[in-house]
Design a protein around this motif. Structure first.
Motif, PDB file in Angstrom:
ATOM      1  N   ARG A   1       0.827  -1.215   0.000  1.00 24.40           N
ATOM      2  CA  ARG A   1       0.000   0.000   0.000  1.00 24.40           C
ATOM      3  C   ARG A   1       0.854   1.255   0.000  1.00 24.40           C
ATOM      4  O   ARG A   1       0.407   2.310  -0.437  1.00 24.40           O
ATOM      5  CB  ARG A   1      -0.855   0.037   1.273  1.00 24.40           C
ATOM      6  CG  ARG A   1      -1.859  -1.069   1.322  1.00 24.40           C
ATOM      7  CD  ARG A   1      -3.229  -0.468   1.435  1.00 24.40           C
ATOM      8  NE  ARG A   1      -4.219  -1.516   1.448  1.00 24.40           N
ATOM      9  CZ  ARG A   1      -5.426  -1.364   0.939  1.00 24.40           C
ATOM     10  NH1 ARG A   1      -5.761  -0.223   0.388  1.00 24.40           N
ATOM     11  NH2 ARG A   1      -6.284  -2.337   0.973  1.00 24.40           N
ATOM     12  N   VAL A   2       2.026   1.131   0.567  1.00 25.97           N
ATOM     13  CA  VAL A   2       2.877   2.318   0.682  1.00 25.97           C
ATOM     14  C   VAL A   2       4.254   1.990   0.105  1.00 25.97           C
ATOM     15  O   VAL A   2       4.842   0.952   0.409  1.00 25.97           O
ATOM     16  CB  VAL A   2       3.009   2.770   2.151  1.00 25.97           C
ATOM     17  CG1 VAL A   2       3.938   3.986   2.270  1.00 25.97           C
ATOM     18  CG2 VAL A   2       1.639   3.084   2.739  1.00 25.97           C
ATOM     19  N   PHE A   3       4.733   2.882  -0.738  1.00 28.03           N
ATOM     20  CA  PHE A   3       6.032   2.699  -1.364  1.00 28.03           C
ATOM     21  C   PHE A   3       6.867   3.938  -1.062  1.00 28.03           C
ATOM     22  O   PHE A   3       6.408   5.063  -1.234  1.00 28.03           O
ATOM     23  CB  PHE A   3       5.860   2.518  -2.875  1.00 28.03           C
ATOM     24  CG  PHE A   3       7.156   2.250  -3.606  1.00 28.03           C
ATOM     25  CD1 PHE A   3       7.786   1.021  -3.507  1.00 28.03           C
ATOM     26  CD2 PHE A   3       7.740   3.236  -4.392  1.00 28.03           C
ATOM     27  CE1 PHE A   3       8.980   0.775  -4.179  1.00 28.03           C
ATOM     28  CE2 PHE A   3       8.923   2.993  -5.074  1.00 28.03           C
ATOM     29  CZ  PHE A   3       9.550   1.739  -4.965  1.00 28.03           C
ATOM     30  N   ILE A   4       8.088   3.709  -0.621  1.00 33.62           N
ATOM     31  CA  ILE A   4       8.945   4.838  -0.237  1.00 33.62           C
ATOM     32  C   ILE A   4      10.235   4.825  -1.050  1.00 33.62           C
ATOM     33  O   ILE A   4      10.920   3.805  -1.125  1.00 33.62           O
ATOM     34  CB  ILE A   4       9.266   4.783   1.272  1.00 33.62           C
ATOM     35  CG1 ILE A   4       7.954   4.756   2.061  1.00 33.62           C
ATOM     36  CG2 ILE A   4      10.125   5.982   1.681  1.00 33.62           C
ATOM     37  CD1 ILE A   4       8.112   4.631   3.555  1.00 33.62           C
ATOM     38  N   TYR A   5      10.506   5.936  -1.681  1.00 33.49           N
ATOM     39  CA  TYR A   5      11.662   6.105  -2.562  1.00 33.49           C
ATOM     40  C   TYR A   5      12.637   7.059  -1.890  1.00 33.49           C
ATOM     41  O   TYR A   5      12.263   8.164  -1.525  1.00 33.49           O
ATOM     42  CB  TYR A   5      11.172   6.690  -3.887  1.00 33.49           C
ATOM     43  CG  TYR A   5      12.229   6.934  -4.945  1.00 33.49           C
ATOM     44  CD1 TYR A   5      12.291   6.122  -6.075  1.00 33.49           C
ATOM     45  CD2 TYR A   5      13.130   7.987  -4.838  1.00 33.49           C
ATOM     46  CE1 TYR A   5      13.244   6.352  -7.063  1.00 33.49           C
ATOM     47  CE2 TYR A   5      14.093   8.207  -5.811  1.00 33.49           C
ATOM     48  CZ  TYR A   5      14.147   7.394  -6.929  1.00 33.49           C
ATOM     49  OH  TYR A   5      15.088   7.617  -7.907  1.00 33.49           O
ATOM     50  N   GLU A   6      13.864   6.629  -1.722  1.00 42.13           N
ATOM     51  CA  GLU A   6      14.871   7.487  -1.086  1.00 42.13           C
ATOM     52  C   GLU A   6      15.727   8.173  -2.137  1.00 42.13           C
ATOM     53  O   GLU A   6      16.436   7.528  -2.904  1.00 42.13           O
ATOM     54  CB  GLU A   6      15.755   6.659  -0.150  1.00 42.13           C
ATOM     55  CG  GLU A   6      16.830   7.497   0.530  1.00 42.13           C
ATOM     56  CD  GLU A   6      17.501   6.768   1.695  1.00 42.13           C
ATOM     57  OE1 GLU A   6      16.874   5.843   2.259  1.00 42.13           O
ATOM     58  OE2 GLU A   6      18.642   7.125   2.042  1.00 42.13           O
ATOM     59  N   ALA A   7      15.657   9.491  -2.159  1.00 46.26           N
ATOM     60  CA  ALA A   7      16.411  10.272  -3.145  1.00 46.26           C
ATOM     61  C   ALA A   7      17.655  10.868  -2.507  1.00 46.26           C
ATOM     62  O   ALA A   7      17.661  11.193  -1.321  1.00 46.26           O
ATOM     63  CB  ALA A   7      15.536  11.393  -3.707  1.00 46.26           C
ATOM     64  N   MET A   8      18.718  11.012  -3.301  1.00 39.09           N
ATOM     65  CA  MET A   8      19.915  11.677  -2.801  1.00 39.09           C
ATOM     66  C   MET A   8      19.598  13.148  -2.524  1.00 39.09           C
ATOM     67  O   MET A   8      18.635  13.700  -3.063  1.00 39.09           O
ATOM     68  CB  MET A   8      21.047  11.558  -3.811  1.00 39.09           C
ATOM     69  CG  MET A   8      21.719  10.189  -3.793  1.00 39.09           C
ATOM     70  SD  MET A   8      23.108  10.091  -4.964  1.00 39.09           S
ATOM     71  CE  MET A   8      23.946   8.599  -4.388  1.00 39.09           C
ATOM     72  N   GLY A   9      20.426  13.767  -1.719  1.00 40.00           N
ATOM     73  CA  GLY A   9      20.225  15.168  -1.358  1.00 40.00           C
ATOM     74  C   GLY A   9      20.376  15.345   0.134  1.00 40.00           C
ATOM     75  O   GLY A   9      19.408  15.221   0.872  1.00 40.00           O
TER      76      GLY A   9
END
Lengths: 418, 418
Positions: A180-188
């Motif tokens: 149900r929940v998807f988490i994307y980790e971006a650089m920064g």
């Protein structure tokens, strides 16, 4: 009598298009009959006198560089301190430049590199050595001052927006019985530019990514979890994009809260997405998936933005021009002249204005609730991911990336003991 | 009098090309004047009588489906048990099929779906209901029996090989002063097909990825760490690709060893790459980076293999043909007729031969030391990632993925209480 050589070095984290800059530098210098040396592993190679003779490289390799990610001569994370504190290193650098008749020094990197290039130019003047230093912008973090954007950012931004849109289609299809929940980790680490770029994948408030977590705003767990719950209730699922550098109100990195021990008592390397996923699952009970693209986001030349790719080449070409014109201690920067249709040009900015500054996202780019970007941000970001940079593929289904010969220049100085 | 309808449903994890199969199914049926209904969220939609009338979808949307990742009608993870144990559900399913005059049932999924399609066909025969059931292959895991490969795998394999090659160029550039070891976590809980495909990025023994960790071989920490050390000593850096499903000799998942608690005592969601990264850092002291692409690897339509994309459409088209020919309880499978030049064709295989089997990698595909693939594996895998599937991009720099209207069919039955 030698007419002088041009030394090019890459610095800091590499990008999908920094080699496009290198390719443009070498091509432009070749056209002007200037010999280009490249430092192996950035400034370290210059200090160690580990130089590469790019004139030994076939033209096809230099052309292929324009579509090859990574850093073809090697880069490094190595910051020179002030002229006083690191005097010996700066003088060694000047010795190497002098030994190889380097008259033009092009340093391709971020804030720190602009600072180093500036200091080298100061020292050269002090020693009366005729040297023109030009900084060449590069960073996926998009945090350089003066320039409208930084080569490398647009491609990482395109990778982020496309990947988030694709993953969201997957989550939407599976949400009824699975994630149900998807988490994307971006650089920064300090600025949320890449996470913000994920917002380009969305549009209306219910489109993914429904939640952005940016380092410019303090992370508030209760508000975040409440928003996730609200989005899932309305949409059925939720995609979150989090900057690796988000912090709580007391200034601590959220990622550090996820610094945990494994069963052997060793600290586990973790990150923000993993931590947030654990919190969402523990408190809301949803099935969660998360991704940490890590280096994939900055090396994905296969998904490079054409705008970014063209700008990476333009700054390389302009850097050579500025250098040969004797414009010392400057950086070619990108100046935006119009949003729609998008227009830009290259100008020279003093390195002193770029060095050691950090450009954060303007407050007007972040939605009032902190979880998304504004129309103003969209207008700024949109052109940067536009267009697909050409890329030849081989019969084997893989991009035709080139490997340079990187022929070493014979050393002339004693070994550096630094 | 109605001529009957065809029901299409997607099952299990979606892929970059399962919608290409859906597009082919609908186009082929339209060409033969057969109305296609689609179940919303897979078999659950069939049980709930949540059906979609695809005839309401413009032709442009059906064409666009062919290049849109995810599952356009929704998929689900929902396994029907044996006919005895789940009798009521199977009968409800048959009621729904009958109510909507479904004469052809196409179930697009993996082993479980083949089993379900087989059981539905048996029940229909028992009730004398004229129904032709066809399984349609799909899975990025490549673990279906009989078929030479599974639509969805080739694209995920291409994503893996390209991403690993790109990240390796990044690591190579940074290794002197930064990351020495990079670990990529590939999907594959039981079979190491995707991690093996990463081997296509390499070639000679020193090329990345230098180490593959496959679930077909027991994970031996000492041997792994020794190999990492050896590669770093020789090459300067090391890229590792690990299947999420690797296990130790006692059968425990390595990923579970990384199942750790955060500071609140909550279990952290982790994985193999994170765990291995922690072990490499703790024992060898190298700076390590790692990536968990997660759903990105199975939804990356932007990097789909043309071979895979063509096969996804071919099985869809063949499924309709087999169904209309009344070939019951079969699956269109891919038969390889030559490696070089690569040639393949579609044949019908009995569902009974596919259902509930699992194809692991042949032992002959894994190098003796367990850390790489053989030439035989390379010959098998290579054609599957070949070619770039066409993809239109918009002026906004994003792929033109379609969103279907998904118009619901009016319900005819009482609500399902299952």
């Amino acid at each position: 009598m030698s007419q002088g050589t041009l030394l090019y070095a890459q610095s800091g984290g590499v990008t999908a298009v920094i080699n496009a800059t290198a390719s443009a530098v070498i091509s432009e210098a070749r056209a002007r009959k200037i010999k280009v040396l490249a430092a192996r592993n950035g400034i370290l190679g210059a200090l160690r006198e580990e130089l590469i003779d790019t004139s030994r490289e076939p033209a096809a390799n230099i052309a292929g560089l324009a579509h090859t990610p990574g850093g073809a001569f090697g880069s490094c994370r190595y910051k020179l301190k002030s002229l006083e504190a690191d005097r010996a290193r700066y003088e060694r650098l000047l010795d190497v430049l002098r030994a190889h008749d380097v008259r033009w020094f092009l340093y391709n990197g971020g804030n720190d590199s602009a600072d180093t290039a500036l200091k080298v130019s100061q020292l050269a003047r002090e020693f009366d050595y005729p040297l023109t230093c030009v900084g060449v912008p590069k960073t996926i973090d998009n945090d350089l001052a003066v320039t409208d954007t930084c080569p490398g950012f647009g491609s990482a931004a395109k990778y982020t927006a496309v990947s988030v849109r694709e993953a969201a289609l997957d989550v939407a299809a599976m949400a009824e019985t699975s994630t149900r929940v998807f988490i994307y980790e971006a650089m920064g680490r300090h600025a949320g530019w890449l996470a913000a770029a994920a917002g380009l994948a969305g549009g209306d408030p219910d489109a993914a990514p429904q939640i952005l977590l940016l380092p410019e705003r303090a992370y508030d767990e209760a508000a975040f979890l409440a928003r996730v719950e609200k989005v899932v209730a309305k949409v059925g699922w939720c995609v979150v994009v989090a900057s690796e550098g988000i912090r709580t109100a007391d200034g601590g990195f959220v990622a550090d809260a996820g610094g945990v021990k494994d069963s052997f008592g060793h600290t586990q390397l973790g990150g923000v997405a993993s931590y947030l996923a654990g919190r969402v699952k523990a408190t809301l009970g949803y099935k969660v998936h998360w991704t940490l693209p890590d280096y994939l986001q900055r090396s994905a030349r296969h998904l490079a933005s054409k705008t970014d790719w063209e700008q990476a080449q333009a700054v390389g070409k302009a850097a050579v021009r500025f250098a040969l014109e004797g414009r010392n201690a400057v950086m070619p920067v990108i100046v935006r002249t119009a949003d729609a249709p998008y227009r830009w040009k290259i100008e020279a900015a003093p390195l002193s204005k770029v060095a050691n500054h950090e450009k954060k996202m303007p407050a007007g780019f972040i939605r009032r609730d902190g979880f998304g970007i504004t129309e103003k941000a969209r207008r700024y970001l949109q052109p940067l991911i536009r267009g697909e940079a050409p890329l030849p593929y081989g019969r084997d289904g893989l991009p035709r990336y080139v490997a340079l010969k990187n022929v070493a220049v014979a050393k002339k100085l004693p070994i550096w003991e630094g």
